[in-house]
Scaffold this active site. Structure first.
Site, PDB file in Angstrom:
ATOM      1  N   GLN A 259      17.655 -58.454  19.408  1.00 28.23           N
ATOM      2  CA  GLN A 259      18.528 -56.706  18.696  1.00 28.23           C
ATOM      3  C   GLN A 259      20.005 -56.947  18.985  1.00 28.23           C
ATOM      4  OE1 GLN A 259      17.842 -55.950  14.420  1.00 28.23           O
ATOM      5  NE2 GLN A 259      17.331 -58.246  15.365  1.00 28.23           N
ATOM      6  N   HIS A 262      23.361 -57.762  18.986  1.00 26.63           N
ATOM      7  CA  HIS A 262      23.916 -58.224  17.691  1.00 26.63           C
ATOM      8  C   HIS A 262      25.441 -57.439  18.616  1.00 26.63           C
ATOM      9  CE1 HIS A 262      22.387 -59.757  14.460  1.00 26.63           C
ATOM     10  NE2 HIS A 262      21.240 -59.264  15.211  1.00 26.63           N
ATOM     11  N   GLU A 327      14.314 -50.313  11.147  1.00 28.58           N
ATOM     12  CA  GLU A 327      14.691 -51.513  10.396  1.00 28.58           C
ATOM     13  C   GLU A 327      13.201 -52.886  10.120  1.00 28.58           C
ATOM     14  OE1 GLU A 327      18.546 -54.722   9.610  1.00 28.58           O
ATOM     15  OE2 GLU A 327      18.094 -53.265  12.113  1.00 28.58           O
ATOM     16  N   HIS A 328      13.170 -53.344  12.116  1.00 25.40           N
ATOM     17  CA  HIS A 328      12.244 -54.164  11.823  1.00 25.40           C
ATOM     18  C   HIS A 328      11.387 -53.598  12.484  1.00 25.40           C
ATOM     19  CE1 HIS A 328      16.861 -56.420  11.961  1.00 25.40           C
ATOM     20  NE2 HIS A 328      16.550 -57.288  11.276  1.00 25.40           N
ATOM     21  N   ASP A 361      15.140 -63.533  10.667  1.00 22.00           N
ATOM     22  CA  ASP A 361      15.836 -63.306  10.314  1.00 22.00           C
ATOM     23  C   ASP A 361      16.777 -64.832   9.750  1.00 22.00           C
ATOM     24  OD1 ASP A 361      17.344 -61.407  11.706  1.00 22.00           O
ATOM     25  OD2 ASP A 361      17.740 -62.331  13.379  1.00 22.00           O
ATOM     26  N   HIS A 420      19.624 -33.144 -32.513  1.00 29.18           N
ATOM     27  CA  HIS A 420      18.467 -34.396 -32.149  1.00 29.18           C
ATOM     28  C   HIS A 420      17.537 -34.151 -33.731  1.00 29.18           C
ATOM     29  CE1 HIS A 420      20.903 -34.579 -28.010  1.00 29.18           C
ATOM     30  NE2 HIS A 420      19.497 -35.202 -27.722  1.00 29.18           N
TER      31      HIS A 420
END
Length: 429
Positions: A259, A262, A327-328, A361, A420
């Site tokens: 990670q 990235h 996230e992970h 991934d 209505h």
């Protein structure tokens, strides 16, 4: 890198710096992005060409010239190795197989006499997918966005990708063809998002935009939401590893660095019940960092937003994980299935010592477009659901309306909506 103990009284204050990553930059770029969107909306292709020249350093006489041709795609296939094409095909097949299980069908319920109720599932007509092209090339992003759209039955998939210098990575083009992308434009940034959202003379207007990008892309998606649908506002990538002292420190270190490489804002965190194991992982990270081609990026990320946290128990580690909603999430413990039911907030969960996050991934099957920055508390991974819309179906016969009509009128009167109620009572016998 911070070495922290979750039981320390100042833990929350020290960890807050990691949670706040990127917040200040988001506020700074919003006005810039607003101006770009307004310009593209007003001047269309002309503005799009100007921004492409300025930001992507790509000269073109027209936006039509930015569209990738069939010859370019064939050339990309010729440049990519056979074993690489085979790997991409396998990824497409596995991702498609997983997402097929997410499909929902239109249904009608006939359990009541004289009344039909149901739900109609309709694919979106046209979607735009954004493929980042910054510090790495991401054919996997093409697959993860285009394949579920194709499985959902989307009519047309339009892809945009920034290409400084003019040439899209051949692996990205091969992935686009294998995944069923219909049109590809060499453009990126907020200007590409604006073009997809509002349309220009050349770029078609889409119904939804998906895919990750930098802070300008994320901000643009946020600002055009409502004009088009979006998947989510993706922030910097992140991983949390829960560990009980079992496993191999080198494996955990490699996962953390997967990670960190990235970008500089990525966050890699280990929380372990074994301080000695945590120290071994920290040492191993330093050893492996020196071997990475992207060492500068990974080191900046690790030193700024990385952490090894010691917890008093797995209970503490799980509670921490649910609080930050990563996230992970890797459950690198002896019995991952035992604690899995206690995980409430995570984008994707990887079980055991031989399930590195990188498997997800690329080609395990589930989508790798995941909620970041704690949004896994209320967002889900990209799925087939993101590329369809659902309409409710209601049918009453005269007998059905007569049976329920008085109650409908009663509720309308409670709300003071006379018309209505009358629209029902005028039909009652």
């Amino acid at each position: 890198m911070r070495f922290l103990d979750i039981r320390d009284t100042n833990f929350d204050a020290e960890f807050a710096a990691i949670l706040a990553r990127g917040e200040e930059t988001g506020r700074e770029v919003e006005q810039v992005v607003l101006d770009i969107i307004a310009d593209v909306r007003a001047r269309g292709d002309e503005a799009l060409l100007e921004y492409t020249r300025r930001f992507d350093r790509l000269e073109a006489d027209s936006v039509a010239a930015l569209q990738v041709t069939e010859d370019e795609i064939e050339y990309a296939f010729a440049k990519v190795k056979d074993e690489e094409i085979a790997a991409l095909k396998l990824a497409v097949e596995r991702v498609a197989r997983f997402h097929e299980k997410q499909k929902q069908e239109t249904w009608l319920s006939t359990t009541e006499p004289d009344i039909l109720l149901g739900q109609m599932v309709t694919p979106l007509e046209r979607v735009g997918i954004y493929v980042p092209g910054g510090k790495a090339s991401y054919p996997s992003s093409v697959i993860m966005n285009a394949v579920p759209a194709r499985v959902a039955g989307v009519g047309e998939i339009v892809m945009v990708a920034p290409t400084p210098g003019g040439e899209i990575n051949p692996h990205v083009l091969v992935a686009a063809r294998l995944s069923g992308v219909d049109r590809i434009f060499r453009m990126g940034g907020a200007q590409a998002v604006a073009a997809l959202a509002y349309g220009t003379a050349t770029v078609p207007r889409v119904d939804k935009i998906t895919g990750p990008g930098n802070i300008y892309v994320a901000t643009a998606k946020k600002l055009v939401f409502g004009q088009v649908g979006i998947d989510m506002i993706a922030g910097p990538s992140e991983i949390l590893v829960i560990n009980d002292g079992s496993g191999t420190p080198a494996h955990i270190a490699a996962d953390l660095l997967s990670q960190a490489e990235h970008d500089e804002l990525a966050s890699s965190i280990l929380i372990t019940t074994d301080r000695g194991f945590g120290e071994q992982v920290a040492t191993e990270v330093e050893r492996q960092l020196a071997q990475l081609s992207r060492e500068t990026i990974a080191r900046t990320s690790w030193e700024t937003y990385g952490a090894v946290i010691v917890a008093g128990s797995l209970d503490e580690a799980i509670a921490f994980s649910n609080r930050i909603a990563p996230e992970h999430l890797e459950l690198a413990v002896a019995n991952p299935f035992e604690i899995l039911p206690r995980i409430k907030n995570a984008g994707a969960i990887f079980l055991g010592h031989f399930t590195p996050e990188a498997a997800g991934d690329y080609l395990a099957g589930p989508n790798h477009t995941l909620p970041t920055g704690g949004t896994a508390r209320f967002f889900s991974p990209l799925s087939v659901d993101d590329f369809v819309k659902k309409s409710s179906i209601v049918y009453f016969s005269a007998a059905g309306l007569n049976r329920l009509g008085r109650d409908i009128v009663s509720i309308a009167e409670m709300e003071g909506l006379e018309a209505h109620g009358r629209s029902v009572s005028i039909r009652l016998k």
